[in-house]
Design a protein around this motif. Sequence first.
Motif, PDB file in Angstrom:
ATOM      1  N   TRP A   1      48.510  72.446 -13.519  1.00 40.54           N
ATOM      2  CA  TRP A   1      49.336  71.955 -14.612  1.00 40.54           C
ATOM      3  C   TRP A   1      49.729  70.505 -14.365  1.00 40.54           C
ATOM      4  CZ3 TRP A   1      53.659  76.224 -15.118  1.00 40.54           C
ATOM      5  CH2 TRP A   1      53.083  77.421 -15.552  1.00 40.54           C
ATOM      6  N   SER A   2      49.959  69.782 -15.461  1.00 39.49           N
ATOM      7  CA  SER A   2      50.583  68.468 -15.377  1.00 39.49           C
ATOM      8  C   SER A   2      52.095  68.689 -15.384  1.00 39.49           C
ATOM      9  CB  SER A   2      50.180  67.613 -16.583  1.00 39.49           C
ATOM     10  OG  SER A   2      50.703  68.186 -17.778  1.00 39.49           O
ATOM     11  N   GLN A   3      52.844  67.626 -15.133  1.00 45.97           N
ATOM     12  CA  GLN A   3      54.297  67.751 -15.195  1.00 45.97           C
ATOM     13  C   GLN A   3      54.750  68.021 -16.627  1.00 45.97           C
ATOM     14  OE1 GLN A   3      56.298  64.505 -13.194  1.00 45.97           O
ATOM     15  NE2 GLN A   3      55.097  64.793 -11.343  1.00 45.97           N
ATOM     16  N   LYS A   4      54.035  67.474 -17.599  1.00 48.39           N
ATOM     17  CA  LYS A   4      54.369  67.737 -18.997  1.00 48.39           C
ATOM     18  C   LYS A   4      54.117  69.201 -19.341  1.00 48.39           C
ATOM     19  CE  LYS A   4      53.943  63.174 -20.994  1.00 48.39           C
ATOM     20  NZ  LYS A   4      53.436  62.402 -22.123  1.00 48.39           N
ATOM     21  N   ARG A   5      53.032  69.746 -18.846  1.00 47.52           N
ATOM     22  CA  ARG A   5      52.736  71.165 -19.096  1.00 47.52           C
ATOM     23  C   ARG A   5      53.809  72.034 -18.458  1.00 47.52           C
ATOM     24  NH1 ARG A   5      48.268  75.060 -18.756  1.00 47.52           N
ATOM     25  NH2 ARG A   5      49.344  77.035 -19.119  1.00 47.52           N
TER      26      ARG A   5
ATOM     27  N   GLN B   1      61.621  68.617  -4.986  1.00 48.45           N
ATOM     28  CA  GLN B   1      60.692  67.916  -5.871  1.00 48.45           C
ATOM     29  C   GLN B   1      59.263  68.054  -5.351  1.00 48.45           C
ATOM     30  OE1 GLN B   1      62.687  64.113  -5.705  1.00 48.45           O
ATOM     31  NE2 GLN B   1      63.576  64.373  -7.742  1.00 48.45           N
ATOM     32  N   ARG B   2      59.075  67.872  -4.044  1.00 48.32           N
ATOM     33  CA  ARG B   2      57.731  68.016  -3.454  1.00 48.32           C
ATOM     34  C   ARG B   2      57.196  69.430  -3.633  1.00 48.32           C
ATOM     35  NH1 ARG B   2      59.963  65.056   0.809  1.00 48.32           N
ATOM     36  NH2 ARG B   2      60.154  66.938   2.043  1.00 48.32           N
ATOM     37  N   GLU B   3      58.058  70.419  -3.414  1.00 47.62           N
ATOM     38  CA  GLU B   3      57.641  71.818  -3.527  1.00 47.62           C
ATOM     39  C   GLU B   3      57.230  72.159  -4.957  1.00 47.62           C
ATOM     40  OE1 GLU B   3      56.932  75.817  -2.349  1.00 47.62           O
ATOM     41  OE2 GLU B   3      57.020  73.911  -1.287  1.00 47.62           O
ATOM     42  N   ILE B   4      58.022  71.726  -5.924  1.00 48.93           N
ATOM     43  CA  ILE B   4      57.692  71.993  -7.324  1.00 48.93           C
ATOM     44  C   ILE B   4      56.388  71.305  -7.697  1.00 48.93           C
ATOM     45  CG2 ILE B   4      58.404  71.563  -9.716  1.00 48.93           C
ATOM     46  CD1 ILE B   4      61.343  71.933  -8.682  1.00 48.93           C
ATOM     47  N   LYS B   5      56.245  70.065  -7.314  1.00 43.86           N
ATOM     48  CA  LYS B   5      55.003  69.324  -7.625  1.00 43.86           C
ATOM     49  C   LYS B   5      53.789  69.985  -6.982  1.00 43.86           C
ATOM     50  CE  LYS B   5      57.198  64.820  -8.220  1.00 43.86           C
ATOM     51  NZ  LYS B   5      57.365  63.472  -7.649  1.00 43.86           N
ATOM     52  N   ARG B   6      53.963  70.474  -5.761  1.00 42.63           N
ATOM     53  CA  ARG B   6      52.854  71.140  -5.063  1.00 42.63           C
ATOM     54  C   ARG B   6      52.434  72.408  -5.801  1.00 42.63           C
ATOM     55  NH1 ARG B   6      52.119  75.195  -1.671  1.00 42.63           N
ATOM     56  NH2 ARG B   6      54.315  75.724  -1.508  1.00 42.63           N
ATOM     57  N   LEU B   7      53.419  73.172  -6.239  1.00 45.54           N
ATOM     58  CA  LEU B   7      53.116  74.426  -6.926  1.00 45.54           C
ATOM     59  C   LEU B   7      52.489  74.197  -8.302  1.00 45.54           C
ATOM     60  CD1 LEU B   7      56.253  76.498  -5.910  1.00 45.54           C
ATOM     61  CD2 LEU B   7      53.892  76.855  -5.145  1.00 45.54           C
TER      62      LEU B   7
ATOM     63  N   LYS C   1      60.678  71.248   8.571  1.00 44.98           N
ATOM     64  CA  LYS C   1      59.598  70.509   9.244  1.00 44.98           C
ATOM     65  C   LYS C   1      58.249  71.196   9.031  1.00 44.98           C
ATOM     66  CE  LYS C   1      62.263  68.109  12.692  1.00 44.98           C
ATOM     67  NZ  LYS C   1      62.356  67.668  14.067  1.00 44.98           N
ATOM     68  N   LEU C   2      58.253  72.511   9.027  1.00 47.98           N
ATOM     69  CA  LEU C   2      57.006  73.243   8.782  1.00 47.98           C
ATOM     70  C   LEU C   2      56.509  73.039   7.354  1.00 47.98           C
ATOM     71  CD1 LEU C   2      57.754  76.604  10.634  1.00 47.98           C
ATOM     72  CD2 LEU C   2      56.181  74.803  11.339  1.00 47.98           C
ATOM     73  N   ASP C   3      57.439  72.877   6.403  1.00 44.11           N
ATOM     74  CA  ASP C   3      57.070  72.636   5.014  1.00 44.11           C
ATOM     75  C   ASP C   3      56.352  71.301   4.843  1.00 44.11           C
ATOM     76  OD1 ASP C   3      58.063  75.040   4.199  1.00 44.11           O
ATOM     77  OD2 ASP C   3      59.941  74.230   3.398  1.00 44.11           O
TER      78      ASP C   3
ATOM     79  N   LEU D   1      48.830  82.712  -8.072  1.00 47.13           N
ATOM     80  CA  LEU D   1      48.743  81.837  -6.897  1.00 47.13           C
ATOM     81  C   LEU D   1      48.694  82.614  -5.593  1.00 47.13           C
ATOM     82  CD1 LEU D   1      51.226  78.924  -7.675  1.00 47.13           C
ATOM     83  CD2 LEU D   1      48.745  78.945  -7.898  1.00 47.13           C
ATOM     84  N   LYS D   2      49.174  83.829  -5.608  1.00 45.78           N
ATOM     85  CA  LYS D   2      49.240  84.641  -4.389  1.00 45.78           C
ATOM     86  C   LYS D   2      50.049  83.923  -3.302  1.00 45.78           C
ATOM     87  CE  LYS D   2      46.328  87.661  -6.091  1.00 45.78           C
ATOM     88  NZ  LYS D   2      46.870  88.308  -7.225  1.00 45.78           N
ATOM     89  N   VAL D   3      51.172  83.351  -3.724  1.00 47.13           N
ATOM     90  CA  VAL D   3      52.064  82.625  -2.823  1.00 47.13           C
ATOM     91  C   VAL D   3      53.247  83.518  -2.501  1.00 47.13           C
ATOM     92  CG1 VAL D   3      53.613  80.633  -2.640  1.00 47.13           C
ATOM     93  CG2 VAL D   3      51.400  80.378  -3.758  1.00 47.13           C
ATOM     94  N   VAL D   4      53.609  83.556  -1.248  1.00 46.81           N
ATOM     95  CA  VAL D   4      54.785  84.312  -0.830  1.00 46.81           C
ATOM     96  C   VAL D   4      55.952  83.346  -0.787  1.00 46.81           C
ATOM     97  CG1 VAL D   4      55.837  85.645   1.035  1.00 46.81           C
ATOM     98  CG2 VAL D   4      53.403  85.899   0.535  1.00 46.81           C
ATOM     99  N   VAL D   5      57.013  83.696  -1.459  1.00 50.94           N
ATOM    100  CA  VAL D   5      58.200  82.847  -1.489  1.00 50.94           C
ATOM    101  C   VAL D   5      59.200  83.402  -0.488  1.00 50.94           C
ATOM    102  CG1 VAL D   5      60.069  81.951  -2.913  1.00 50.94           C
ATOM    103  CG2 VAL D   5      57.807  82.351  -3.922  1.00 50.94           C
TER     104      VAL D   5
END
Length: 112
Positions: free
Chosen positions: A21-25, A9-15, A109-111, A82-86
């Motif tokens: 975007w809002s959560q609705k978007r 949930q934290r990861e999705i909200k962060r992204l 822990k690093l996250d 975003l230029k994020v590496v997954v």
Amino acid sequence: MGTETERLQREIKRLIKQLGWSQKRFARELLAMTDEGDCATEDEVGQYEERVKKHLSRSATKPELLQRYLHQLQQHDAFDDLKVVVPYFVPTEGFNMEFVKGMQAISMKLDE
């Protein structure tokens, strides 16, 4: 540290915050990526938005569902901006499970 559900949930909200975007978007974008999105009524879109919003806040949400949301988000065209590496872990036969679990704990822990 939290549960797997809380971490996802934290990861999705962060992204989605990084995307602006809002959560609705986010919910509308998820729905648009499905076959049902093409013919959904305004009421159905509103219901889907509320459902996704609840999934992103309730501790009882199944991690598998959140993993699917995260995967869908990563497939979205806007995610490339975003230029994020997954990171993607591929277990190797040479690692014992204790080592793998230890590395996962360090990663979590690093996250944070």
